[in-house]
Motif scaffolding. Structure first.
Motif, PDB file in Angstrom:
ATOM      1  N   ASP A  60       2.774 -10.077  16.293  1.00 44.04           N
ATOM      2  CA  ASP A  60       3.097 -11.503  16.476  1.00 44.04           C
ATOM      3  C   ASP A  60       3.634 -12.152  15.202  1.00 44.04           C
ATOM      4  O   ASP A  60       3.192 -13.224  14.794  1.00 44.04           O
ATOM      5  CB  ASP A  60       1.870 -12.274  16.984  1.00 44.04           C
ATOM      6  CG  ASP A  60       1.427 -11.826  18.356  1.00 44.04           C
ATOM      7  OD1 ASP A  60       2.297 -11.390  19.148  1.00 44.04           O
ATOM      8  OD2 ASP A  60       0.220 -11.898  18.649  1.00 44.04           O
ATOM      9  N   GLY A  61       4.576 -11.513  14.547  1.00 48.03           N
ATOM     10  CA  GLY A  61       5.221 -12.092  13.373  1.00 48.03           C
ATOM     11  C   GLY A  61       4.409 -12.009  12.090  1.00 48.03           C
ATOM     12  O   GLY A  61       4.776 -12.610  11.088  1.00 48.03           O
ATOM     13  N   ALA A  62       3.302 -11.290  12.107  1.00 50.73           N
ATOM     14  CA  ALA A  62       2.479 -11.131  10.906  1.00 50.73           C
ATOM     15  C   ALA A  62       2.216  -9.638  10.691  1.00 50.73           C
ATOM     16  O   ALA A  62       2.530  -8.817  11.554  1.00 50.73           O
ATOM     17  CB  ALA A  62       1.159 -11.884  11.059  1.00 50.73           C
ATOM     18  N   LEU A  63       1.670  -9.299   9.521  1.00 49.30           N
ATOM     19  CA  LEU A  63       1.357  -7.904   9.197  1.00 49.30           C
ATOM     20  C   LEU A  63      -0.141  -7.735   9.000  1.00 49.30           C
ATOM     21  O   LEU A  63      -0.787  -8.552   8.333  1.00 49.30           O
ATOM     22  CB  LEU A  63       2.068  -7.475   7.914  1.00 49.30           C
ATOM     23  CG  LEU A  63       3.568  -7.274   8.014  1.00 49.30           C
ATOM     24  CD1 LEU A  63       4.177  -7.141   6.617  1.00 49.30           C
ATOM     25  CD2 LEU A  63       3.876  -6.037   8.822  1.00 49.30           C
ATOM     26  N   PHE A  64      -0.681  -6.656   9.560  1.00 47.67           N
ATOM     27  CA  PHE A  64      -2.054  -6.249   9.296  1.00 47.67           C
ATOM     28  C   PHE A  64      -1.995  -5.055   8.361  1.00 47.67           C
ATOM     29  O   PHE A  64      -1.272  -4.090   8.620  1.00 47.67           O
ATOM     30  CB  PHE A  64      -2.787  -5.846  10.580  1.00 47.67           C
ATOM     31  CG  PHE A  64      -4.122  -5.222  10.307  1.00 47.67           C
ATOM     32  CD1 PHE A  64      -5.213  -6.019  10.003  1.00 47.67           C
ATOM     33  CD2 PHE A  64      -4.277  -3.851  10.301  1.00 47.67           C
ATOM     34  CE1 PHE A  64      -6.448  -5.454   9.713  1.00 47.67           C
ATOM     35  CE2 PHE A  64      -5.506  -3.266  10.014  1.00 47.67           C
ATOM     36  CZ  PHE A  64      -6.594  -4.069   9.726  1.00 47.67           C
ATOM     37  N   ASN A  65      -2.741  -5.102   7.262  1.00 46.33           N
ATOM     38  CA  ASN A  65      -2.789  -4.016   6.278  1.00 46.33           C
ATOM     39  C   ASN A  65      -4.206  -3.519   6.106  1.00 46.33           C
ATOM     40  O   ASN A  65      -5.152  -4.314   6.042  1.00 46.33           O
ATOM     41  CB  ASN A  65      -2.338  -4.516   4.899  1.00 46.33           C
ATOM     42  CG  ASN A  65      -0.914  -4.214   4.604  1.00 46.33           C
ATOM     43  OD1 ASN A  65      -0.260  -3.469   5.305  1.00 46.33           O
ATOM     44  ND2 ASN A  65      -0.414  -4.809   3.544  1.00 46.33           N
ATOM     45  N   TYR A  66      -4.340  -2.220   5.991  1.00 50.03           N
ATOM     46  CA  TYR A  66      -5.591  -1.573   5.609  1.00 50.03           C
ATOM     47  C   TYR A  66      -5.327  -1.012   4.224  1.00 50.03           C
ATOM     48  O   TYR A  66      -4.590  -0.045   4.070  1.00 50.03           O
ATOM     49  CB  TYR A  66      -5.918  -0.489   6.630  1.00 50.03           C
ATOM     50  CG  TYR A  66      -7.041   0.473   6.306  1.00 50.03           C
ATOM     51  CD1 TYR A  66      -7.926   0.283   5.252  1.00 50.03           C
ATOM     52  CD2 TYR A  66      -7.214   1.601   7.091  1.00 50.03           C
ATOM     53  CE1 TYR A  66      -8.938   1.182   4.988  1.00 50.03           C
ATOM     54  CE2 TYR A  66      -8.226   2.515   6.841  1.00 50.03           C
ATOM     55  CZ  TYR A  66      -9.083   2.295   5.789  1.00 50.03           C
ATOM     56  OH  TYR A  66     -10.083   3.201   5.537  1.00 50.03           O
ATOM     57  N   ARG A  67      -5.902  -1.651   3.192  1.00 50.11           N
ATOM     58  CA  ARG A  67      -5.611  -1.301   1.801  1.00 50.11           C
ATOM     59  C   ARG A  67      -6.847  -0.765   1.103  1.00 50.11           C
ATOM     60  O   ARG A  67      -7.959  -1.215   1.362  1.00 50.11           O
ATOM     61  CB  ARG A  67      -5.099  -2.530   1.040  1.00 50.11           C
ATOM     62  CG  ARG A  67      -4.663  -2.223  -0.380  1.00 50.11           C
ATOM     63  CD  ARG A  67      -3.929  -3.396  -1.031  1.00 50.11           C
ATOM     64  NE  ARG A  67      -3.297  -2.961  -2.248  1.00 50.11           N
ATOM     65  CZ  ARG A  67      -3.886  -2.963  -3.442  1.00 50.11           C
ATOM     66  NH1 ARG A  67      -5.118  -3.387  -3.580  1.00 50.11           N
ATOM     67  NH2 ARG A  67      -3.227  -2.542  -4.512  1.00 50.11           N
ATOM     68  N   GLY A 101       7.494 -13.983   2.096  1.00 45.16           N
ATOM     69  CA  GLY A 101       7.843 -14.593   3.377  1.00 45.16           C
ATOM     70  C   GLY A 101       7.088 -14.045   4.577  1.00 45.16           C
ATOM     71  O   GLY A 101       7.268 -14.537   5.689  1.00 45.16           O
ATOM     72  N   ASP A 102       6.228 -13.035   4.385  1.00 44.70           N
ATOM     73  CA  ASP A 102       5.463 -12.462   5.491  1.00 44.70           C
ATOM     74  C   ASP A 102       4.006 -12.923   5.429  1.00 44.70           C
ATOM     75  O   ASP A 102       3.415 -12.985   4.345  1.00 44.70           O
ATOM     76  CB  ASP A 102       5.478 -10.926   5.445  1.00 44.70           C
ATOM     77  CG  ASP A 102       6.808 -10.333   5.860  1.00 44.70           C
ATOM     78  OD1 ASP A 102       7.426 -10.858   6.804  1.00 44.70           O
ATOM     79  OD2 ASP A 102       7.229  -9.338   5.234  1.00 44.70           O
ATOM     80  N   LYS A 103       3.419 -13.198   6.586  1.00 41.84           N
ATOM     81  CA  LYS A 103       1.999 -13.512   6.688  1.00 41.84           C
ATOM     82  C   LYS A 103       1.226 -12.205   6.830  1.00 41.84           C
ATOM     83  O   LYS A 103       1.600 -11.340   7.616  1.00 41.84           O
ATOM     84  CB  LYS A 103       1.714 -14.404   7.899  1.00 41.84           C
ATOM     85  CG  LYS A 103       2.251 -15.809   7.740  1.00 41.84           C
ATOM     86  CD  LYS A 103       1.738 -16.721   8.827  1.00 41.84           C
ATOM     87  CE  LYS A 103       2.476 -16.449  10.126  1.00 41.84           C
ATOM     88  NZ  LYS A 103       2.141 -17.411  11.185  1.00 41.84           N
ATOM     89  N   TYR A 104       0.165 -12.056   6.030  1.00 35.61           N
ATOM     90  CA  TYR A 104      -0.642 -10.838   6.020  1.00 35.61           C
ATOM     91  C   TYR A 104      -2.091 -11.125   6.405  1.00 35.61           C
ATOM     92  O   TYR A 104      -2.653 -12.164   6.028  1.00 35.61           O
ATOM     93  CB  TYR A 104      -0.672 -10.210   4.617  1.00 35.61           C
ATOM     94  CG  TYR A 104       0.561  -9.464   4.244  1.00 35.61           C
ATOM     95  CD1 TYR A 104       0.608  -8.081   4.325  1.00 35.61           C
ATOM     96  CD2 TYR A 104       1.694 -10.141   3.782  1.00 35.61           C
ATOM     97  CE1 TYR A 104       1.749  -7.385   3.960  1.00 35.61           C
ATOM     98  CE2 TYR A 104       2.836  -9.446   3.419  1.00 35.61           C
ATOM     99  CZ  TYR A 104       2.858  -8.084   3.513  1.00 35.61           C
ATOM    100  OH  TYR A 104       3.984  -7.389   3.156  1.00 35.61           O
ATOM    101  N   HIS A 105      -2.650 -10.183   7.120  1.00 36.03           N
ATOM    102  CA  HIS A 105      -4.099 -10.098   7.342  1.00 36.03           C
ATOM    103  C   HIS A 105      -4.467  -8.728   6.782  1.00 36.03           C
ATOM    104  O   HIS A 105      -4.032  -7.712   7.308  1.00 36.03           O
ATOM    105  CB  HIS A 105      -4.411 -10.175   8.835  1.00 36.03           C
ATOM    106  CG  HIS A 105      -5.869 -10.026   9.151  1.00 36.03           C
ATOM    107  ND1 HIS A 105      -6.413 -10.593  10.270  1.00 36.03           N
ATOM    108  CD2 HIS A 105      -6.893  -9.386   8.527  1.00 36.03           C
ATOM    109  CE1 HIS A 105      -7.707 -10.297  10.330  1.00 36.03           C
ATOM    110  NE2 HIS A 105      -8.009  -9.569   9.282  1.00 36.03           N
ATOM    111  N   GLU A 106      -5.248  -8.736   5.696  1.00 33.75           N
ATOM    112  CA  GLU A 106      -5.530  -7.483   4.995  1.00 33.75           C
ATOM    113  C   GLU A 106      -7.029  -7.231   4.930  1.00 33.75           C
ATOM    114  O   GLU A 106      -7.808  -8.122   4.596  1.00 33.75           O
ATOM    115  CB  GLU A 106      -4.963  -7.550   3.582  1.00 33.75           C
ATOM    116  CG  GLU A 106      -5.161  -6.282   2.778  1.00 33.75           C
ATOM    117  CD  GLU A 106      -4.476  -6.380   1.444  1.00 33.75           C
ATOM    118  OE1 GLU A 106      -3.287  -6.005   1.366  1.00 33.75           O
ATOM    119  OE2 GLU A 106      -5.116  -6.840   0.476  1.00 33.75           O
ATOM    120  N   ILE A 107      -7.405  -5.999   5.242  1.00 32.67           N
ATOM    121  CA  ILE A 107      -8.765  -5.527   5.017  1.00 32.67           C
ATOM    122  C   ILE A 107      -8.680  -4.587   3.821  1.00 32.67           C
ATOM    123  O   ILE A 107      -7.875  -3.639   3.819  1.00 32.67           O
ATOM    124  CB  ILE A 107      -9.314  -4.752   6.240  1.00 32.67           C
ATOM    125  CG1 ILE A 107      -9.266  -5.607   7.500  1.00 32.67           C
ATOM    126  CG2 ILE A 107     -10.725  -4.224   5.945  1.00 32.67           C
ATOM    127  CD1 ILE A 107     -10.134  -6.840   7.473  1.00 32.67           C
TER     128      ILE A 107
END
Length: 163
Positions: free
Chosen positions: A7-14, A82-88
């Motif tokens: 949905d226009g955002a990025l999920f990252n597992y870092r 410019g990207d929205k992130y949700h990061e764990i």
């Protein structure tokens, strides 16, 4: 790499490493970033977190690193390039084998250059370190394990603070 566009955002597992030696912590950034962070990267599918840290250090620096105990889990929401992130994020103690010195050095992330610098742990509040909990967490002796949540941060809008 576990990075999903939803949905226009990025999920990252870092996964990141915490190398503290002689009162200094190893941080890195790209030349265009206006903040520093702990070295590490995104986990690959079916890769253990500790293996991710060792692989990323080898790829980015050519150095062999050993992941120790997990210190922190962090949930971060931020805007970057410019990207929205949700990061764990999983943060492990890290030892670098055969470290030649604590001098600055260059590494690579794909085609991009990375600047590595050993910052005095007591001076972290005078620079921009992300996620924001790191400056306080790294100042504790001994390091305390924990879970951190950070509010939404716009990394694109953060003013440049000299290193």
């Amino acid at each position: 790499m576990i990075s999903l566009r939803i949905d226009g955002a990025l999920f990252n597992y870092r996964v990141a490493g915490v190398a503290v030696l002689n009162g200094k912590v190893l941080l890195h950034k790209t030349p265009s970033d206006n903040f520093w962070t702990l070295p590490g990267g995104r986990c690959e599918l079916f890769e253990f977190s500790k293996d991710t840290l060792q692989r990323e250090m080898q790829e980015e620096t050519g150095m062999d690193a050993e992941a120790g105990e997990m210190l922190w889990v962090s949930e971060n929401f931020f805007l970057y390039n410019g990207d929205k992130y949700h990061e764990i994020g999983f943060y492990f103690e890290m030892q670098i084998k055969n470290l030649p010195s604590q001098d600055d050095f260059l590494g690579v992330e794909g085609q991009d250059e990375l600047l590595f610098h050993w910052h005095d742990v007591n001076d972290l509040h005078s620079i921009r370190v992300y996620p924001e909990f790191l400056a306080d967490a790294l100042a504790k002796k001994p390091l305390e394990k924990g879970h951190y949540n950070s509010g939404y941060l716009d990394l694109d809008a953060v003013s440049v603070i000299p290193s």
